[in-house]
Design an enzyme around this catalytic site. Structure first.
Site, PDB file in Angstrom:
ATOM      1  N   LYS A 106       0.847  -1.199   0.000  1.00  0.00           N
ATOM      2  CA  LYS A 106       0.000   0.000   0.000  1.00  0.00           C
ATOM      3  C   LYS A 106       0.878   1.242   0.000  1.00  0.00           C
ATOM      4  CE  LYS A 106      -0.459  -0.707   4.939  1.00  0.00           C
ATOM      5  NZ  LYS A 106      -0.849   0.146   6.028  1.00  0.00           N
ATOM      6  N   TYR A 128      14.697  30.714   3.355  1.00  0.00           N
ATOM      7  CA  TYR A 128      13.564  31.482   3.879  1.00  0.00           C
ATOM      8  C   TYR A 128      13.714  31.748   5.380  1.00  0.00           C
ATOM      9  CZ  TYR A 128      10.844  30.501  -0.348  1.00  0.00           C
ATOM     10  OH  TYR A 128      10.385  30.427  -1.624  1.00  0.00           O
TER      11      TYR A 128
END
Ligand code: PLP
Length: 338
Positions: free
Chosen positions: A3, A230
């Site tokens: 999965k 940033y």
């Protein structure tokens, strides 16, 4: 267990490797995952473990996948859909033995549900199963309680369908206690060579399959006090060299690793400095460096004698190795090395 795109590794390629290695079936959480795998593996049994809407149930059954059932209404829907599609639906009845998630809590009701499945000509009662909540907590007693709740239900369902598959164990339970193995185990994380207990996989002879690579795209001189990224969350404490790597949170390098990770270049660990951007990170190469643009970089994996484990990254992020590899985004090309 393939999965979530094979825990981020790539579902089809991992499924093929697992089948070559001896797996007899594949399991996923969602119908679309089964549909995709069916294209690659026309004959392999596939089990969809998760909750399904009617539309998703149709997708799963059309892909000839087994599905999980724990409510009478859903059993009826499986039967109706099987009639519509013109083939039997293989169902695994699920006991919630203590996970507190999907599954029927009441053992008697689950056996009743199993009886209804067994008596329905459109349904094949293919399995009875449960899932453990604390298998990865060594020394806990709850897994034994869940096991004690599940075992008599499994016996009762087996009486109704002697060929049905009894299954309960994830990787941690598989490694911890043979009594959890029943007919089949549902190993995920350990198949990828990652440790279900969050420790060094080598302690259990597991070898991680995945490495996350990038490269140094640029090397720049930073004067003392110059900042990277940033928010200027890092400033050079002294004159230094900074490497810029074209990988960021858009690729799955989580922002929580800002000023909180190491990267391998030339077989050495360098600190990730500054804020992780969507597409770039920066590393401090120190006041003297021979690292040049183009140098390979490793964020997870080995280089020389150094190795960064997914488990190490998980600890820095206060999460689990599962989330680290599942988080590697589609943008990152998967290169398969046999
Ligand atoms: C129901 C179920 N079974 C098995 C597994 C496999 O677990 P693991 O990756 O810990 O082996 C999972 C994964 O979370 C699961 O949800």
């Amino acid at each position: 267990m393939v999965k979530a795109n094979g825990y981020g590794h790539g579902a089809a390629v991992c499924a093929a490797a697992a089948l070559r290695g001896g797996a007899s079936r594949l399991a996923v959480a969602a119908a679309a995952e089964a549909e995709e795998l069916r294209l690659h593996f026309p004959e392999v049994p596939i089990f969809v473990m998760g909750a399904l809407t009617d539309e998703e149930l149709r997708t799963a059954l059309a892909a000839r996948a087994d599905v999980a059932v724990w409510r009478e209404g859903f059993r009826e829907e499986c039967s109706r859909m099987a009639a519509e599609l013109g083939h039997m639906a293989r169902v695994h009845v699920k006991l919630d033995s203590g996970m507190g998630r999907l599954g029927e809590r009441d053992p008697d009701r689950l056996v009743e549900l199993a009886r209804a499945c067994a008596g329905d000509q459109r349904l094949d009662l293919a399995g009875v199963w449960t899932h453990f909540a604390t298998a990865d907590e060594e020394g806990d007693g709850y897994m034994a309680e869940q096991l004690a709740a599940f075992a008599p239900v499994a016996d009762a369902v087996r009486e109704l369908a002697p060929d049905c598959t009894v299954h309960a164990a994830n990787s941690a339970a598989t490694l911890r206690d043979q009594a959890t193995h029943f007919d089949m185990v549902r190993c995920g994380i350990a198949v990828y060579g990652l440790d279900p207990f969050g420790r060094d996989p080598a302690e259990r002879d597991l070898e991680p399959a995945l490495e996350l690579h990038s490269y140094v795209a640029d090397v720049k001189r930073f004067e003392r006090g110059a900042s990277a990224g940033y928010g200027r969350s890092w400033r050079a404490p002294e004159d230094t060299w900074v490497g810029v790597l074209p990988i960021g949170y858009g690729d799955g390098v989580r922002r929580g690793l800002s000023n909180n990770a190491e990267v391998l270049v030339g077989g050495r660990r360098y600190p990730l400095v500054g804020t992780v951007s969507m597409d770039n990170i920066t590393i401090d190469l120190g006041p003297d460096t021979d690292v040049e643009p183009g140098s390979p970089a490793v964020l997870i994996g080995a280089q020389g004698s150094e190795r960064i484990l997914a488990e190490e990254v998980a600890i820095r992020l206060e999460t689990i190795n599962y989330e680290v590899t599942c988080g590697i985004s589609q943008r990152v090309p998967r290169e398969v090395i046999e």
